[in-house]
Design a protein around this motif. Sequence first.
Motif, PDB file in Angstrom:
ATOM      1  N   ASP A   1      37.071  81.037  26.560  1.00 13.46           N
ATOM      2  CA  ASP A   1      36.703  81.948  25.224  1.00 13.46           C
ATOM      3  C   ASP A   1      37.867  82.655  24.663  1.00 13.46           C
ATOM      4  O   ASP A   1      38.982  82.736  25.494  1.00 13.46           O
ATOM      5  CB  ASP A   1      35.501  82.916  25.173  1.00 13.46           C
ATOM      6  N   PHE A   2      37.973  82.632  23.331  1.00 22.19           N
ATOM      7  CA  PHE A   2      39.058  83.652  22.838  1.00 22.19           C
ATOM      8  C   PHE A   2      38.630  84.552  21.786  1.00 22.19           C
ATOM      9  O   PHE A   2      37.931  84.107  20.523  1.00 22.19           O
ATOM     10  CB  PHE A   2      40.333  82.848  22.386  1.00 22.19           C
ATOM     11  N   ILE A   3      39.010  85.727  21.605  1.00 24.25           N
ATOM     12  CA  ILE A   3      38.859  86.511  20.492  1.00 24.25           C
ATOM     13  C   ILE A   3      40.004  87.306  20.079  1.00 24.25           C
ATOM     14  O   ILE A   3      41.016  87.266  21.207  1.00 24.25           O
ATOM     15  CB  ILE A   3      37.674  87.313  20.521  1.00 24.25           C
ATOM     16  N   CYS A   4      40.331  87.490  18.860  1.00 26.00           N
ATOM     17  CA  CYS A   4      41.134  88.685  18.509  1.00 26.00           C
ATOM     18  C   CYS A   4      40.432  89.744  17.710  1.00 26.00           C
ATOM     19  O   CYS A   4      39.784  89.140  16.864  1.00 26.00           O
ATOM     20  CB  CYS A   4      42.370  87.904  17.656  1.00 26.00           C
ATOM     21  N   PHE A   5      40.627  90.899  18.152  1.00 20.05           N
ATOM     22  CA  PHE A   5      39.947  91.906  17.667  1.00 20.05           C
ATOM     23  C   PHE A   5      40.691  93.337  17.148  1.00 20.05           C
ATOM     24  O   PHE A   5      41.754  93.382  17.901  1.00 20.05           O
ATOM     25  CB  PHE A   5      38.784  92.183  18.263  1.00 20.05           C
ATOM     26  N   SER A   6      40.302  94.078  16.475  1.00 21.53           N
ATOM     27  CA  SER A   6      41.144  95.234  16.315  1.00 21.53           C
ATOM     28  C   SER A   6      40.337  96.526  17.279  1.00 21.53           C
ATOM     29  O   SER A   6      39.225  96.770  17.148  1.00 21.53           O
ATOM     30  CB  SER A   6      40.977  95.833  14.878  1.00 21.53           C
ATOM     31  N   LEU A   7      41.554  96.933  17.991  1.00 23.97           N
ATOM     32  CA  LEU A   7      40.945  97.994  18.930  1.00 23.97           C
ATOM     33  C   LEU A   7      41.232  99.373  18.394  1.00 23.97           C
ATOM     34  O   LEU A   7      42.319  99.715  18.284  1.00 23.97           O
ATOM     35  CB  LEU A   7      41.846  97.792  20.254  1.00 23.97           C
ATOM     36  N   PRO A   8      40.150 100.195  18.204  1.00 23.02           N
ATOM     37  CA  PRO A   8      40.242 101.715  17.825  1.00 23.02           C
ATOM     38  C   PRO A   8      40.966 102.430  19.059  1.00 23.02           C
ATOM     39  O   PRO A   8      40.138 102.568  19.999  1.00 23.02           O
ATOM     40  CB  PRO A   8      38.911 101.909  17.371  1.00 23.02           C
ATOM     41  N   ILE A   9      42.079 102.966  18.914  1.00 24.78           N
ATOM     42  CA  ILE A   9      42.752 103.836  19.803  1.00 24.78           C
ATOM     43  C   ILE A   9      42.870 105.191  19.476  1.00 24.78           C
ATOM     44  O   ILE A   9      43.672 105.484  18.454  1.00 24.78           O
ATOM     45  CB  ILE A   9      44.152 103.055  20.268  1.00 24.78           C
ATOM     46  N   PRO A  10      42.255 106.281  20.210  1.00 19.41           N
ATOM     47  CA  PRO A  10      42.242 107.672  19.770  1.00 19.41           C
ATOM     48  C   PRO A  10      43.614 108.252  20.069  1.00 19.41           C
ATOM     49  O   PRO A  10      44.236 108.015  21.219  1.00 19.41           O
ATOM     50  CB  PRO A  10      41.150 108.185  20.486  1.00 19.41           C
ATOM     51  N   VAL A  11      44.303 108.816  19.267  1.00 18.60           N
ATOM     52  CA  VAL A  11      45.472 109.911  19.552  1.00 18.60           C
ATOM     53  C   VAL A  11      45.263 111.309  19.157  1.00 18.60           C
ATOM     54  O   VAL A  11      44.311 111.386  18.370  1.00 18.60           O
ATOM     55  CB  VAL A  11      46.769 109.189  18.923  1.00 18.60           C
ATOM     56  N   LYS A  12      45.892 112.254  19.604  1.00 18.88           N
ATOM     57  CA  LYS A  12      45.348 113.478  19.174  1.00 18.88           C
ATOM     58  C   LYS A  12      45.844 114.014  17.963  1.00 18.88           C
ATOM     59  O   LYS A  12      45.337 114.725  17.217  1.00 18.88           O
ATOM     60  CB  LYS A  12      45.882 114.316  20.219  1.00 18.88           C
ATOM     61  N   GLU A  13      47.052 113.474  17.386  1.00 21.20           N
ATOM     62  CA  GLU A  13      47.413 113.744  16.066  1.00 21.20           C
ATOM     63  C   GLU A  13      47.999 112.615  15.393  1.00 21.20           C
ATOM     64  O   GLU A  13      48.490 111.559  16.145  1.00 21.20           O
ATOM     65  CB  GLU A  13      48.294 114.996  15.814  1.00 21.20           C
ATOM     66  N   LYS A  14      48.340 112.500  13.997  1.00 16.96           N
ATOM     67  CA  LYS A  14      48.930 111.251  13.195  1.00 16.96           C
ATOM     68  C   LYS A  14      50.233 111.359  13.587  1.00 16.96           C
ATOM     69  O   LYS A  14      51.149 112.435  14.074  1.00 16.96           O
ATOM     70  CB  LYS A  14      48.962 111.684  11.864  1.00 16.96           C
ATOM     71  N   PHE A  15      50.793 109.849  13.991  1.00 16.87           N
ATOM     72  CA  PHE A  15      52.234 109.689  13.901  1.00 16.87           C
ATOM     73  C   PHE A  15      53.025 110.010  12.849  1.00 16.87           C
ATOM     74  O   PHE A  15      52.641 109.526  11.666  1.00 16.87           O
ATOM     75  CB  PHE A  15      52.342 108.470  14.503  1.00 16.87           C
ATOM     76  N   GLU A  16      54.289 110.597  12.926  1.00 16.23           N
ATOM     77  CA  GLU A  16      55.036 110.769  11.595  1.00 16.23           C
ATOM     78  C   GLU A  16      55.422 109.373  10.983  1.00 16.23           C
ATOM     79  O   GLU A  16      55.394 109.372   9.539  1.00 16.23           O
ATOM     80  CB  GLU A  16      56.218 111.547  11.811  1.00 16.23           C
ATOM     81  N   ARG A  17      56.194 108.601  11.846  1.00 17.69           N
ATOM     82  CA  ARG A  17      56.534 107.342  11.380  1.00 17.69           C
ATOM     83  C   ARG A  17      56.003 105.943  12.224  1.00 17.69           C
ATOM     84  O   ARG A  17      56.351 106.077  13.360  1.00 17.69           O
ATOM     85  CB  ARG A  17      58.107 107.205  11.258  1.00 17.69           C
TER      86      ARG A  17
END
Length: 586
Positions: A255-271
């Motif tokens: 089988d093969f899938i491509c998916f969007s993985l939600p990854i948590p971080v503490k705060e937004k990245f600037e760039r």
Amino acid sequence: MVKTNSKSVYYHLRVGLAQMNSVLGDFPENRDKIIQFIKKAEENRCDIVLFPEMAITGYPVQDLVYKQDFVENNLKIIDQLKPYVRNVIAVIGCITKVEKSKNKTTAPFYNSAAVLYPNGTTKYIHKHLLPNYDVFDEKRYFNEYKHFPLIKFEQLRIGLEICEDLWDKQYSVKVSKELKKRGANAIFIINASPYYIEKPKIREGLVKLDAKKYKIPFVYLNTVGGQDEIVYDGRSFVVDDSGRTIHRLKAFEEDFICFSLPIPVKEKFERTSLELIKNPKDLYKTDYLRIDTNEEIFKALVLNLRDYYYKTGIFKKIVLGLSGGIDSSFTAVIACHAVGPENVVGILMPSKFSSDHSVADAIQLCKNLGMEYIEVPIKKIHNVLDEEVREHYQVEEFSVADENLQSRIRGVLLMYYSNKFDALLVSTGNKSEIAVGYCTLYGDTNGGKNVPGDLYKVQIYEVADWINKNIKPTKSSNSKQLIPQNCIDKPPSAELKPNQTDQDSLPPYKILDAILYEMIENQKSIRSIIKMGYDAELVKRIEKLYHASEYKRAQLAQTIKITKKSFGLGYRFPIINRYHTTRQNI
């Protein structure tokens, strides 16, 4: 309701999972398959694509790893894959050498993952925890890795584990904890994790616990396929940072899938070019691919036998003896679904003790499956041999040896067909019979592969019931169910003497199987089993039969591992062993 870590912000990473079936030692075929999956990952705009543990070599390689140029050639494949990695990071299981200056042990290799970057660079991450139990023997070949590097993608940091790194309860090193401590925003695990009943539930539960504990998502990729007695069930899955399973791949299939993985971080990245996710649950896929235990067992047996047949590349068909009983009928169904009924031949070998319905039931089964059958009565051969042994050995009384003579005649006829027509002979003995030695060496045990040998008799009836409820006979058959009901209902019998049934020699299978389960799977003493309420003399008799049959089991055809404790690679008991008879004197 889907819970997420409300204090975090989420970025999504496009992840590809290549749940592939490697052929052990076939580097070119495995390379070409990897290339196709890399292309698919790039077409789907994946940021990173994962391949299973030892995807290049197959697993387990055992002593092949010591073959001249084996490791060097697997590393050459890495170089051949680099030109195809253009817009995605590829993580591929392989074997690497330990640097001589660091080789303080006799194990000169690492169980590794090659991390291929689009800019042409390659980094290697090695396995930390090495299993040395059951079918595993990794300390014989590999070194433990002491460092915890992370895979970098933009501002995200991904921890990588290889199979046993997840199963850290019995180890002092906790790999997930170490990776989290070093800043991992997610953990990816590449595996060659063998199947047994309940294993999928156990491994998914373990990953969920870690996801909740460390509050990061886990991606679990397993290999799929059959390798000797081992079955890899695939069934890869993804768990979010709250411990919810959000994706599952197919069981017992590539089988093969491509998916969007939600990854948590503490705060937004600037760039960053990473995209924020406002609502992670929008990415969740909930149409889970679940199957019941009997379907699991059926698919596991089919997959293993199919891969054994095709990957060895030395057989033109499958042959088996058909008695009209449940075990051989069950095995015939598995064989036909593994390689197609046109490639399976059943040999019916009735003796003077065989009932008419046994032959009729076997013929009906073949018609239901659409497979070829040949009837070879053994009465004449048996009479000739019977006269010869009585004359030359001067014996008169009919005994077990005379019963087994018929089984050995059948074994010779089956091996002749196998030898003559390049057919894989599959034997049909179940775990209950094998455990107590209710089988004939060089007779019904003959074969190059055993199919139901890790299933107790009661389990075979349960899976047979699932088969009849879910798989229909061929259109040309006038039967309503695949396995004739008479094969299921009739009392089990070897039919080696008049009016014989298995229960002449053995207790009812429901009782026998329950006692054997405690003795084999749980390794309980006879004292403990008797305390469970079973008859003391019966338990002692079964244990005696079990230990007296060890020399038989050492000679049997390889079976297919379905339970946690099968008779095979992970079963290591001495033949010369008086512990069971002398322990009462301690």
